[in-house]
Design an enzyme around this catalytic site. Structure first.
Site, PDB file in Angstrom:
ATOM      1  N   HIS A  24      51.546  -0.110  50.526  1.00 47.22           N
ATOM      2  CA  HIS A  24      50.511  -0.931  51.177  1.00 47.22           C
ATOM      3  C   HIS A  24      50.996  -2.319  51.586  1.00 47.22           C
ATOM      4  CE1 HIS A  24      47.446   2.011  50.312  1.00 47.22           C
ATOM      5  NE2 HIS A  24      47.547   1.890  49.002  1.00 47.22           N
ATOM      6  N   ASP A  53      50.428  10.259  48.871  1.00 46.99           N
ATOM      7  CA  ASP A  53      49.540   9.443  48.032  1.00 46.99           C
ATOM      8  C   ASP A  53      48.096   9.626  48.521  1.00 46.99           C
ATOM      9  OD1 ASP A  53      50.060   6.570  46.316  1.00 46.99           O
ATOM     10  OD2 ASP A  53      48.147   6.679  47.382  1.00 46.99           O
ATOM     11  N   HIS A  60      45.965   7.459  48.990  1.00 41.89           N
ATOM     12  CA  HIS A  60      45.610   6.365  49.903  1.00 41.89           C
ATOM     13  C   HIS A  60      46.499   6.397  51.148  1.00 41.89           C
ATOM     14  CE1 HIS A  60      44.499   4.889  45.806  1.00 41.89           C
ATOM     15  NE2 HIS A  60      43.412   4.486  46.440  1.00 41.89           N
ATOM     16  N   ASP A 117      47.910  10.041  42.756  1.00 42.04           N
ATOM     17  CA  ASP A 117      46.502   9.667  42.565  1.00 42.04           C
ATOM     18  C   ASP A 117      45.539  10.601  43.305  1.00 42.04           C
ATOM     19  OD1 ASP A 117      47.636   8.611  44.869  1.00 42.04           O
ATOM     20  OD2 ASP A 117      47.056   6.539  44.466  1.00 42.04           O
TER      21      ASP A 117
END
Ligand SMILES: [Zn+2]
Ligand SMILES: [Zn+2]
Length: 387
Positions: free
Chosen positions: A131, A167, A169, A253
């Protein structure tokens, strides 16, 4: 299947620590390495140390004034909100520059090992901080190690690099740093931005030439839906793009137990995806494969098992999911966290999926997500969006 495999590790990688109560607790990589060691997985790889990334290396993707800001926060322990440091997500801490630069250095070491041919595959489980942006920290990420590795490879003369991010996200930092660079294909599979941080990663974000690819899956998606989507998008694009090197980010995750997100995968589903990516690395990228960790906030029940499977898969000696966790590791988990360790390497699932080529159901949310992505990017690559 794999020639020589390096795992980059230094105990100091656990100094990337935002403090008590923060979801990204370094104990997760400590438990991962301990489990991999107890199971003999680390005996089948070459363990390599690393040096912190230099300012020049960080500046391949980050603005100089941002690096200076991180160093100031690092020296003073004080926040710098204009650069995203000192927020609840990214608390300021003394030593943040050194800890973050070491993680980037580890992923650069993995990249260097693969680029020079010293290793066929290389792993940094502490990496995958996808990120971080050019001039700001975001989503627990200070320096963007996968992006730095990609930029370093480009600087060495690589001209086609594929990045696959599983991931939960969106891999927004990596996407944004190469958004208009057709030499880098970024593919991110994640929970829909409508329900999850960072709120980007819609299929319509395609980059200039369809080299940004986003699969936005509905909350609740489990192993079979996730694998169906993965196999409906990733292999086609990798084959067409034919990268020289594959870089993958393995945030775990997406697991049902993860406290921060809403997909429903099992460790068995995640393991199946690692196996497929390994195959694609050999099939489409000449075996040149750079692997990082990523998110993962069920620190005891999920991360150590997922990433032990990951290292084992990369090493070419995958672990039978029915394997029991070693007694010594269970004791260490209890001692270190007070929690009861998982007893086996499996969640007891046997993931299967229907291949998209057999047709799709417009009433199904996962199929609609797949079609949205294929419609948005397949034509750029001369591929037919229809199954
Ligand atoms: Zn291999
Ligand atoms: Zn994540």
């Amino acid at each position: 299947m794999s020639r020589s495999v390096r795992v980059v590790w230094d105990d100091a990688l656990t100094s990337y620590d935002f403090g008590p109560g923060h979801p990204l607790a370094p104990v997760r990589v400590e438990l991962t390495m301990a489990l991999a060691r107890e199971l003999g997985v680390l005996d089948r790889v070459e363990l390599t140390g690393c040096a912190p990334a230099t300012d020049e290396e960080l500046a391949l993707v980050h603005k100089r004034d941002y690096i200076e800001a991180v160093k100031w926060v690092s020296a003073t322990g004080r926040p710098d909100l204009s650069h995203g440091l000192g927020t609840a997500d990214n608390p300021a801490f003394a030593g943040v520059h050194e800890a973050s630069a070491l993680i980037t250095g580890a992923t650069l070491e993995a990249a260097r090992s693969v680029w020079t041919g010293e290793a066929e595959h290389a792993v940094n489980v502490a990496g995958g901080l996808h990120h971080a942006m050019a001039a700001t920290a975001s989503g627990f990420c200070v320096y963007n190690d996968p992006a730095a590795a990609i930029a370093w490879l480009l600087a060495q003369g690589a001209s086609r690099i594929a990045y696959v991010d599983v991931d939960v996200h969106h891999g927004d930092g990596v996407q944004s740093l190469f958004y208009d660079d057709p030499r880098v294909l970024t593919i991110s599979l994640h929970e829909s931005p409508r329900t999850l941080f960072p709120g980007t990663g819609f299929p319509q974000e395609t980059g200039a030439e369809g080299t940004a690819v986003n699969v936005a899956l509905p909350a609740g998606c489990g192993d079979s839906g996730w694998l169906r989507a993965f196999h409906a998008v990733v292999p086609q694009l990798l084959r067409e793009f034919a990268p020289e090197i594959l870089v993958t980010q393995h945030g775990c995750d997406s697991h049902a137990l993860d406290p921060l997100a809403n997909l429903m995968l099992s460790v068995d589903g995640q393991r199946t995806a690692y196996e497929a990516l390994h195959r694609f690395a050999h099939e489409t990228a000449g075996g040149r494969w750079i692997v990082t960790g990523g998110g993962g906030y069920e620190l005891v029940q999920v991360v150590p098992r997922a990433w032990t499977h990951l290292i084992a898969e990369v090493s070419g000696h995958p672990i039978d999911p029915a394997t029991a966790t070693p007694e010594a590791w269970r004791r260490f988990v209890k001692e270190r966290t007070g929690q009861t360790a998982p007893l086996t390497l499996t969640d007891g699932r046997h993931p299967e999926f229907r291949d998209f080529s057999t047709g799709y159901d417009p009433a199904d949310g996962i199929d609609r997500a797949i079609m949205a992505t294929r419609n948005a990017v397949f034509p750029f690559h001369g591929l037919d969006p229809l199954p």
